[in-house]
Design an enzyme around this catalytic site. Structure first.
Site, short mmCIF file in Angstrom:
data_model
loop_
_atom_site.label_atom_id
_atom_site.label_comp_id
_atom_site.label_asym_id
_atom_site.label_seq_id
_atom_site.Cartn_x
_atom_site.Cartn_y
_atom_site.Cartn_z
N GLY A 52 9.39 -4.52 1.90
CA GLY A 52 9.54 -3.14 1.48
C GLY A 52 8.75 -2.74 0.27
O GLY A 52 7.58 -3.12 0.08
N SER A 53 9.40 -1.97 -0.60
CA SER A 53 8.71 -1.29 -1.70
C SER A 53 8.16 -2.21 -2.77
O SER A 53 7.45 -1.75 -3.67
CB SER A 53 9.65 -0.28 -2.34
OG SER A 53 10.02 0.72 -1.40
N THR A 54 8.48 -3.51 -2.71
CA THR A 54 7.85 -4.44 -3.65
C THR A 54 6.34 -4.49 -3.44
O THR A 54 5.61 -4.99 -4.30
CB THR A 54 8.44 -5.85 -3.50
OG1 THR A 54 8.30 -6.27 -2.14
CG2 THR A 54 9.91 -5.88 -3.89
N PHE A 55 5.85 -3.97 -2.30
CA PHE A 55 4.41 -3.93 -2.02
C PHE A 55 3.72 -2.74 -2.70
O PHE A 55 2.50 -2.74 -2.83
CB PHE A 55 4.17 -3.84 -0.51
CG PHE A 55 3.85 -5.15 0.13
CD1 PHE A 55 4.74 -6.20 0.08
CD2 PHE A 55 2.64 -5.36 0.76
CE1 PHE A 55 4.46 -7.41 0.66
CE2 PHE A 55 2.33 -6.57 1.34
CZ PHE A 55 3.25 -7.61 1.29
#
Length: 574
Positions: free
Chosen positions: A289-292
């Site tokens: 998810g948004s850790t990218f």
């Protein structure tokens, strides 16, 4: 009648008869002594032959063992296996003398039915019928229990059955039990490495030339213990089916801690089950998810598409990209800056940045960070990332915010190390790197300027955005939350999620990366039913860093902060 004088002569002197008898007795004595001497010599020869035979048998058993067992036991002794220690020399794996229970059916002298019943009580992994079938078989030798405990050995010995054998053989002991089990790995029943470092360094551990020198891992036992404890507590609290965590030195690439839950006890690895043996941190691949999103913003800065943190993008309630309608958890409904996109984790804003970068450059950056292949660390359990088969507008957008691409937690930790160590990719390692060890210069992925500019952006996420619960006073954590829906039967499930947080501390002078992940956490009343990463994995980061930072020599300082002047002016009040 004439009688021979030597037989009887009445006229002979009386003194001649005792002399004759004495001569006769002496002759009998000589014959008797000669016979006894011969018998003694024969007995001594037989005794000598017996000693030679027994010595030969003992020598044979010592070299080749008893019947079929000899080659098996001898093979388990050779070669001697070296120890595995953590970076500070604490033992993680060592070899001790263990007990083995075996049987030679043809040497059993007692009642085999009674013996079968007794063995079934002592070793219930087989029933009476199985033991009886074994005892009445034509097998010459069979193991009943390898790595037998002292109580079992004592009980078997008390049976007094000569057909049962109790022997000693090398046994692998893991004194820290489950600590760092997925890094250390374990051996099979014959002492060969099966998983983890035991398998990765098999040749080194069994090399006689090492003369007992241990293999030193990069793992720190105290840091590992803290990470495991906090992750296990969160997994239980939120009823997750699994968890994983990685702590890495961003400059050397050393993995200081790696945890995968459910936990595994390598002393009884065979009893752990598939879920316990599976290494979620290095083998499991997940959409994180948004850790990218920080990678996408950094790509935009490198390509020149992002010129400042105040650069604005339209952020409507939804955005149609190809066949996908993209929405935000915290919709702006207005133009938003790069700083706000990161702070509130906007999918819509990130998708537009990714579109500017384009497929070719996006894939090139991901490839340089190792996100398209298995990583080159030593663990044999290495997961291969899942990437889109085609790279059209929809894939560019979704990959930009961490969907449509699945990687391992170690991939993510390595990516954050690359982004915040000055922009250099270095292969992660589970081997201790000495101060004098020549490290590769690394491959340039991001410029030092981009690396430094991203510090304030990720600190903003923790101080003002979705990662507030990850903050640990004085340790200046910067990082990003990530909540990704799991794919079930080919479709995304709204009920099942994988939550993660990737962070760096201290963010003003980055030294360490921490990545934590919970698989299918459940909402609680205290989280208002929310299952998102900001509620369940972010607190794990705060608690873990507060425990390990002093161990790693990071001094708390609540007065220090990175330069936030690049981002704060570009954040509007809600």
């Amino acid at each position: 009648m004439n009688v021979a004088r030597h037989d009887f002569d009445p006229a002979a002197p009386a003194t001649d008869r005792p002399t004759t008898d004495r001569v006769r007795l002496q002759g009998q004595k000589r014959r008797l002594l000669s016979m006894m001497h011969q018998r003694l010599m024969i007995a001594m020869l037989l005794f000598g032959f017996g000693i030679v035979a027994i010595s030969g048998r003992i020598f044979y058993l010592g070299i080749f063992g008893a019947d079929e067992a000899g080659s098996r036991i001898a093979s388990s002794y050779l070669p001697a296996r070296g120890d595995i220690v953590d970076r500070d020399g604490q033992p993680l794996a060592r070899t001790i003398e263990g007990w083995t229970v075996a049987v030679q059916p043809h040497k059993v002298i007692g009642n085999k039915l009674d013996l079968s019943r007794a063995l079934a009580k002592l070793m219930p992994e087989r029933d009476e019928a199985d033991y009886y079938e074994l005892l009445t078989s034509k097998k010459k030798f069979s193991y009943l229990r390898r790595r037998a405990g002292p109580r079992l050995v004592e009980a078997v010995n008390a049976l007094g059955e000569p057909g049962l054998q109790l022997t000693r053989e090398p046994d692998r002991l893991y004194p820290q039990t489950a600590l760092a089990a997925h890094v250390i790995g374990y051996t099979d029943i014959d002492g060969r490495g099966v998983a983890g470092a035991e398998r990765a360094f098999e040749d080194e551990l069994t090399d006689p030339a090492r003369k007992g020198d241990p293999v030193a891992l990069s793992i720190s036992a105290p840091v590992q213990g803290a990470l495991k404890a906090e992750l296990a507590a969160a997994m239980t609290k939120f009823s997750a089916i699994g968890a994983a965590g990685v702590i890495m030195d961003i400059h050397s690439g050393e993995i200081l801690a790696l945890t995968s839950l459910p936990q595994l006890n390598p002393n009884t690895a065979g009893q752990g089950g598939t879920e316990a043996r599976f290494n979620r941190a290095s083998l499991g691949v997940y959409e994180l998810g948004s850790t990218f999103k920080p990678f996408t913003v950094a790509m935009g800065m490198e390509t020149g598409d992002i010129r400042s943190m105040g650069q604005m993008y339209p952020c409507p309630g939804s955005l149609q990209v190809g066949n996908r309608r993209i929405r935000d958890t915290h919709p702006f409904g207005r133009p938003c800056s790069v700083a706000e996109i990161m702070m509130e984790s906007s999918n819509i804003g990130t998708a537009q940045i990714a579109a500017q970068v384009g497929a070719e450059r996006q894939r090139a950056f991901l490839r340089k960070m190792g996100f398209t292949e298995k990583l080159g660390h030593e663990l044999p359990e290495r997961g291969r990332p899942l990437t889109p088969k085609q790279w059209g507008p929809t894939e560019i957008a979704t990959v930009g915010y961490g969907h449509g691409i699945a990687v391992t937690p170690i991939h993510l930790a390595s990516g954050y190390a690359t982004l915040f160590n000055g922009g250099l990719y270095r292969t992660p390692t589970i081997r201790k790197v000495d101060a004098n060890h020549p490290r590769a210069k690394g491959e340039r992925v991001f410029s030092p300027e981009t690396s430094e500019a991203m510090r304030a952006l990720l600190r903003l996420v923790v101080t003002n955005g979705t990662g507030r619960k990850a903050d640990a006073p004085g340790y200046r954590i910067g990082g990003k939350t990530g909540t990704a829906e799991k794919i079930v039967n080919g479709r995304y499930s709204r009920q099942l999620v994988v939550n993660s947080f990737a962070g760096v501390f201290p963010i003003d002078a980055p030294r360490y990366v921490i990545v934590v992940m919970l698989d299918e956490p459940k909402g609680l009343p205290e989280t208002f039913g929310f299952r998102t990463a900001g509620w369940n994995v972010a607190p794990v980061v705060s608690k873990t860093v507060s425990r390990i930072a002093p161990m790693l020599g990071v001094t708390p300082d609540e007065k220090r902060e990175p330069d936030m002047s690049q981002v704060l002016p570009h954040v509007r009040e809600p």
